[in-house]
Design a protein around this motif. Structure first.
Motif, short mmCIF file in Angstrom:
data_model
loop_
_atom_site.label_atom_id
_atom_site.label_comp_id
_atom_site.label_asym_id
_atom_site.label_seq_id
_atom_site.Cartn_x
_atom_site.Cartn_y
_atom_site.Cartn_z
N ARG A 32 8.58 -56.85 -6.75
CA ARG A 32 9.99 -56.83 -7.13
C ARG A 32 10.81 -57.87 -6.36
N LEU A 33 10.26 -58.36 -5.25
CA LEU A 33 10.97 -59.31 -4.40
C LEU A 33 10.38 -60.71 -4.44
N LYS A 34 9.46 -60.95 -5.36
CA LYS A 34 8.70 -62.20 -5.33
C LYS A 34 9.59 -63.45 -5.41
N ASN A 35 10.73 -63.35 -6.04
CA ASN A 35 11.60 -64.53 -6.20
C ASN A 35 12.52 -64.78 -5.01
N VAL A 36 12.56 -63.84 -4.06
CA VAL A 36 13.46 -64.01 -2.91
C VAL A 36 12.76 -63.88 -1.57
N THR A 40 16.65 -50.93 4.27
CA THR A 40 15.42 -50.17 4.11
C THR A 40 15.19 -49.89 2.63
N GLY A 41 13.93 -49.65 2.29
CA GLY A 41 13.62 -49.38 0.88
C GLY A 41 13.73 -50.60 0.00
N ALA A 42 13.57 -51.78 0.59
CA ALA A 42 13.80 -53.03 -0.14
C ALA A 42 12.81 -53.27 -1.27
N THR A 43 11.63 -52.67 -1.18
CA THR A 43 10.64 -52.88 -2.23
C THR A 43 10.79 -51.88 -3.37
N GLY A 44 11.70 -50.94 -3.22
CA GLY A 44 11.94 -49.94 -4.26
C GLY A 44 12.88 -50.45 -5.34
N ARG A 62 6.81 -50.98 4.70
CA ARG A 62 5.47 -50.59 5.12
C ARG A 62 4.50 -51.71 4.78
N PRO A 63 3.42 -51.87 5.57
CA PRO A 63 2.44 -52.92 5.28
C PRO A 63 1.83 -52.80 3.89
N THR A 64 1.79 -51.58 3.36
CA THR A 64 1.17 -51.35 2.05
C THR A 64 2.15 -51.50 0.89
N SER A 65 3.42 -51.77 1.19
CA SER A 65 4.42 -51.86 0.13
C SER A 65 4.14 -53.06 -0.78
N LYS A 66 4.29 -52.84 -2.08
CA LYS A 66 4.12 -53.92 -3.04
C LYS A 66 5.40 -54.77 -3.08
#
Length: 291
Positions: free
Chosen positions: A40-44, A7-11, A33-37
């Protein structure tokens, strides 16, 4: 291959953990969450499985992905965006409690909880975190799941939120803002660079099968404590800043913790040690965030 639900993977912390665990060949499932940016994870993104918690039942990944070996819970609500107390409670107690309950039903072996060192009556966030810890301890007494509580000190590093104290100081000094209004800065903190935090989590994950206790707690920091004033002055020196440091312009907040320092003996006994000094960590942060 072990499956890890995070959890909190986009943080800040969560994203660093995801990238490191992918490199370690864990299968990573994230709840977001659907609204999470997702920047930070774009490469994986192609290497992880994602579920939107507002759109599906929390049990769905357990039903669809097979046995989940461990949960790493880093999601949190600090209350910095003027969330209500009930919203803070929902994020920091109700949500992880539901996840803990589901995990026990599907025989997940271990739950890693990211906790705070703050005194529980300091604010709603700290109180909610302590409430969930008590529920975690209760689950272990029923011997349904092992629970590792990680009391995290003051982590910092590149890509952290601007609302964080460390980021605010580095950004302000680098930009040469005219003045920084600060407290006297006598309070001490244990600052730990994000890479060292991640390596500690991985050590705990890898060593978990050799730790049979149902409940365990680890303090995670550098093991050293310096004053806020020293931290600010170190950043000021490294950035060659012209910002005026106005120590004493602000009062200490009510209930201010004047000393915080992790006892890392238990982690060291597992073979972990921090590698990044404060100066190195600040320099790495500046290099990655501003160059």
């Amino acid at each position: 291959m072990q499956r890890i639900l995070l959890t909190g993977a986009t943080g800040f912390l969560g994203s660093h953990l995801v990238k490191a665990l992918v490199k370690q060949n864990y299968q990573i499932i994230i709840l977001k969450r659907p609204t999470s940016k997702l920047n930070r994870l774009k490469n994986v993104l192609n290497n992880i499985i994602s579920y939107d918690v507002d759109a599906v039942e929390i049990s769905r990944p357990f039903k669809e992905q097979g046995k989940i070996n461990a949960i790493i819970h880093t999601a949190t609500c600090y209350g910095r965006a003027n969330e209500s107390i009930s919203e803070i409670l929902a994020a920091n107690v109700i949500f992880p409690l539901k996840l803990l309950e589901i995990a026990t039903l599907f025989n997940t072996e271990i739950f890693f909880n990211t906790d705070t060192v703050l005194y529980k009556y300091l604010n709603a966030y700290a109180l909610a975190k302590k409430h969930f810890l008590e529920w975690g301890k209760l689950a272990t007494k029923m011997q349904k799941i092992r629970f590792i509580n990680i009391k995290l000190e003051h982590m910092y590093g590149p890509g952290d939120n601007d609302s964080k104290f460390t980021t605010h100081i580095i950004k302000s000094c680098f930009a040469n803002v005219p003045e920084l209004k600060l407290t006297l800065g006598e309070q001490t903190r244990d600052f730990i660079y994000i890479d060292d935090v991640v390596s500690a989590y991985i050590t705990l994950l890898q060593q978990s099968e050799y730790q049979p206790e149902w409940f365990q707690e680890y303090e995670l920091g550098s093991g050293q404590s310096i004053s806020i004033r020293e931290f600010v002055e170190t950043v000021h020196k490294i950035t060659h800043s012209h910002t005026q440091l106005n120590f004493g312009a602000l009062p200490y907040r009510e209930g201010e913790i004047m000393h915080s320092q992790a006892n890392i003996t238990a982690l060291q006994q597992l073979g972990w040690s921090g590698l990044i000094t404060l100066t190195e960590g600040i320099e790495k942060t500046i290099q990655q965030d501003y160059f």
